[in-house]
Design a protein around this motif. Structure first.
Motif, PDB file in Angstrom:
ATOM      1  N   PHE A 282      -0.393   9.059 -15.104  1.00 10.89           N
ATOM      2  CA  PHE A 282      -0.471   7.969 -14.133  1.00 10.89           C
ATOM      3  C   PHE A 282      -1.929   7.706 -13.748  1.00 10.89           C
ATOM      4  O   PHE A 282      -2.369   6.560 -13.664  1.00 10.89           O
ATOM      5  N   CYS A 283      -2.682   8.770 -13.529  1.00  9.57           N
ATOM      6  CA  CYS A 283      -4.089   8.630 -13.146  1.00  9.57           C
ATOM      7  C   CYS A 283      -4.932   8.059 -14.282  1.00  9.57           C
ATOM      8  O   CYS A 283      -5.890   7.313 -14.037  1.00  9.57           O
TER       9      CYS A 283
ATOM     10  N   SER B  42     -13.614  -1.632  -7.952  1.00  9.66           N
ATOM     11  CA  SER B  42     -12.901  -2.467  -6.988  1.00  9.66           C
ATOM     12  C   SER B  42     -11.967  -1.595  -6.187  1.00  9.66           C
ATOM     13  O   SER B  42     -11.768  -0.414  -6.456  1.00  9.66           O
ATOM     14  N   GLU B  43     -11.354  -2.193  -5.163  1.00  9.76           N
ATOM     15  CA  GLU B  43     -10.485  -1.431  -4.280  1.00  9.76           C
ATOM     16  C   GLU B  43      -9.249  -0.928  -5.001  1.00  9.76           C
ATOM     17  O   GLU B  43      -8.554  -0.058  -4.502  1.00  9.76           O
ATOM     18  N   LYS B  44      -8.956  -1.485  -6.183  1.00  5.15           N
ATOM     19  CA  LYS B  44      -7.770  -1.054  -6.908  1.00  5.15           C
ATOM     20  C   LYS B  44      -8.006   0.292  -7.597  1.00  5.15           C
ATOM     21  O   LYS B  44      -7.067   0.933  -8.033  1.00  5.15           O
ATOM     22  N   LYS B  45      -9.277   0.705  -7.747  1.00  5.92           N
ATOM     23  CA  LYS B  45      -9.584   1.970  -8.378  1.00  5.92           C
ATOM     24  C   LYS B  45      -9.747   3.052  -7.319  1.00  5.92           C
ATOM     25  O   LYS B  45     -10.281   2.826  -6.246  1.00  5.92           O
TER      26      LYS B  45
ATOM     27  N   GLU C 195       2.423  -2.167  -4.740  1.00  8.12           N
ATOM     28  CA  GLU C 195       3.508  -1.275  -5.127  1.00  8.12           C
ATOM     29  C   GLU C 195       3.090  -0.141  -6.054  1.00  8.12           C
ATOM     30  O   GLU C 195       3.664   0.952  -6.000  1.00  8.12           O
ATOM     31  N   ILE C 196       2.105  -0.351  -6.915  1.00  5.83           N
ATOM     32  CA  ILE C 196       1.827   0.630  -7.967  1.00  5.83           C
ATOM     33  C   ILE C 196       0.569   1.451  -7.702  1.00  5.83           C
ATOM     34  O   ILE C 196       0.630   2.676  -7.524  1.00  5.83           O
ATOM     35  N   LYS C 197      -0.603   0.798  -7.653  1.00  4.72           N
ATOM     36  CA  LYS C 197      -1.873   1.524  -7.670  1.00  4.72           C
ATOM     37  C   LYS C 197      -2.295   2.061  -6.313  1.00  4.72           C
ATOM     38  O   LYS C 197      -2.969   3.082  -6.236  1.00  4.72           O
ATOM     39  N   ARG C 198      -1.947   1.354  -5.253  1.00  7.54           N
ATOM     40  CA  ARG C 198      -2.435   1.748  -3.929  1.00  7.54           C
ATOM     41  C   ARG C 198      -1.388   2.656  -3.270  1.00  7.54           C
ATOM     42  O   ARG C 198      -0.512   2.210  -2.537  1.00  7.54           O
ATOM     43  N   LYS C 199      -1.506   3.933  -3.539  1.00  4.36           N
ATOM     44  CA  LYS C 199      -0.489   4.900  -3.126  1.00  4.36           C
ATOM     45  C   LYS C 199      -0.521   5.157  -1.616  1.00  4.36           C
ATOM     46  O   LYS C 199      -1.558   5.022  -0.963  1.00  4.36           O
TER      47      LYS C 199
END
Length: 561
Positions: free
Chosen positions: A384-385, A400-403, A522-526
């Motif tokens: 996942f990572c 970016s904030e998604k990483k 839903e996915i990346k921002r846990k």
């Protein structure tokens, strides 16, 4: 060098100080000047189509605003190699009243016309309600049926449910955004009106599947920021931000975003054109009416401040960072970065184990007087990572904030990346066993979703397990404690940027049942760490306050018995 008079006029007016543009439109112009206009070897403006569209619109509908004439050439920008559209998605966002429905009407009618000249180029307008979806369609119908417009009525077969070109057999229809009741057709263009109300991508997935069956397929996303956080709008908005900031290639998506750059600009009407290009001087008749109406709404806020959220969001196209949308402000999150008080009493355990294939977080909640300390640890799956954060890359990209900087957090001892097909629950059990040896934790609160697996394993080790059947039902009860805790700096996470990331990925949604803490993405921002914290907070009343025994004995020594 590519040339187009409408593009040049718009850019030159801005450079001469005649246009008031917000930062995102300035960045858009920068991209156009550096990436598009110098490439006459790759692209060309179809001047005939551009002029046909503008003349058609102004002959039968109304005079287009400068911003509409600026966007139009990029709708008809093509590649020299294969005559494909350079931009097949247009994101047009701005304050309410800018004239989007008129723009939709002219585009839709033109696309199905013989002037556009593409057979079976169907156009669908999609909106959340039938009333909204019908608005532009109704305008087109009325224009075609208007007395004196016999030429239009001769070309178009117009009904209240559909409009069809007799020559191209292209049809313009309206649809509602109910994905379960729609099927993708053979659209040439799909226009998503008020797309800020869409909670997810379901309807876009349905309609985009039909694109590509006719030449020059296009999608238009038109709206304001709205109140739906974090729905499909925010996904597209962040995508546009990445483009404008140079993190994503400026091809395919054309982001035209009008907004205030700072909330303080709301009190300067001369800067309102940043949010709404229809307010750009010199004002036409419609612009003057709009300015008068918005000014009345603005002045009304002095006596009716409850109208501020709607005014700021809908008119100024700006989202204020308030508790209604975020669980904690930046300053409140920063305040959690304090050393723990002495952790010498029995804590409550909190656990969020949403999926065996991404993240799981264990935590311990301690209390001292009015303060709560939450000590957490996270397990994450390597696959996942790798997929979502580039974990195995030599230098992990954090552009970016998604990483998320997983390696950095792992080096800090805040988490462990596990290379397994699925997360072995034994990792979690062992962590709590070690925590019991150190801190004496006895009770663990967890989501019922994985309790059938973890519950028996923890109970076998002697823990008391509290199963929450539906944790979100408890959120309205816990919301006051959470709001008070962040607002008054009662929560301590220590030097734990991972925990602050989890918390920053939460937004508060008002529901009929009260406030609920939901994922921004839903996915990346846990959000596992925050949910583990909430689980433990549910049993916080059973925590005994930490006692500073040294201070207590010092006080006793001073008493005169």
């Amino acid at each position: 060098m590519l040339r187009n008079k409408y593009v040049e006029e718009y850019i030159n007016r801005w450079k001469d100080g005649e246009l008031i543009l917000n930062d995102k439109r300035v960045k858009l112009i920068g991209l156009i000047e550096t990436i598009i206009l110098p490439r006459s070897d790759l692209y060309y403006f179809d001047e005939e189509q551009i002029e046909n569209y503008i003349n058609f619109s102004e002959s039968w509908y109304f005079e287009l605003d400068d911003w509409e004439k600026f966007i139009a050439p990029f709708i008809f920008l093509f590649t020299l190699e294969d005559d494909e559209t350079v931009f097949d998605e247009f994101l047009i966002v701005g304050g309410r009243g800018k004239g989007k429905n008129g723009f939709i009407s002219t585009l839709s009618n033109y696309f199905i016309s013989s002037l556009h000249g593409i057979d079976y180029y169907d156009v669908s307008i999609v909106a959340n309600s039938e009333k909204q979806a019908k608005r532009s369609h109704k305008e087109c119908y009325q224009v075609i049926k208007k007395k004196g417009n016999e030429d239009l009525e001769e070309e178009f077969e117009a009904y209240k449910s559909s409009i069809t070109s007799r020559e191209t057999q292209s049809t313009f229809e309206y649809k509602t955004s109910n994905a379960s009741s729609q099927d993708g057709g053979r659209e040439g263009a799909v226009i998503y009106d008020e797309f800020h109300e869409m909670e997810n991508s379901e309807i876009v997935d349905v309609f985009s599947g039909g694109l590509g069956k006719v030449d020059h397929g296009r999608q238009f996303f038109i709206g304001t920021k709205g109140f739906v956080r974090e729905g499909y709008f925010d996904t597209k908005y962040r995508e546009s931000e990445d483009i404008l900031n140079g993190l994503t290639e400026f091809i395919g998506v054309f982001p035209f975003i009008c907004e205030l750059d700072d909330i303080g600009e709301m009190d300067k009407p001369e800067l309102w054109p940043k949010a709404n290009p229809a307010l750009q001087p010199p004002l036409n008749k419609r612009g003057k009416r709009l300015l008068t109406r918005i000014m009345k709404e603005y002045k009304k806020l002095a006596t009716e401040p409850s109208g501020r959220p709607a005014f700021v969001t809908k008119r100024m196209n700006f989202i204020e960072d308030k508790m209604e949308n975020s669980v904690a402000t930046k300053e409140e999150l920063t305040a959690t970065n304090r050393p723990f008080f002495k952790l010498d009493s029995v804590p409550i355990g909190g656990l969020d184990f949403g999926s065996v294939r991404d993240f799981a977080t264990c935590g311990l909640l301690f209390k001292k007087k009015d303060e709560y300390a939450f000590k957490s640890f996270t397990f994450a799956m390597k696959q996942f990572c790798d997929v979502h954060y580039g974990y195995s890359l030599k230098e992990q990209v954090v552009g970016s904030e998604k990483k998320a900087p997983i390696k950095s957090w792992e080096k800090m001892g805040l988490m462990k990346v596990v290379n397994e097909p699925s997360l072995n629950p034994k990792h979690v059990v062992n962590w709590f066993v070690e925590a019991r040896n150190q801190y004496g934790v006895r009770m663990i609160v967890l989501d019922n979703y994985k309790a059938d697996i973890l519950g028996p394993m923890l109970e076998k080790e002697g823990f008391e397990v509290v199963r929450l059947r539906k944790p979100s039902n408890l959120h309205p009860l816990l919301a006051p404690r959470v709001e008070d805790g962040f607002a008054n700096s009662k929560f301590i996470f220590g030097d734990n940027p991972l925990m602050r990331w989890f918390t920053n990925n939460i937004y508060v949604k008002e529901t009929e049942d009260g406030k609920k803490f939901l994922k921004k993405e839903e996915i990346k921002r846990k959000t596992d760490g925050f949910q583990a914290f909430i689980h433990a907070l549910y049993k916080a009343n059973e925590l005994e306050d930490q006692v500073d025994y040294n201070s207590a004995f010092d006080m006793l020594d001073e008493l005169d018995f």
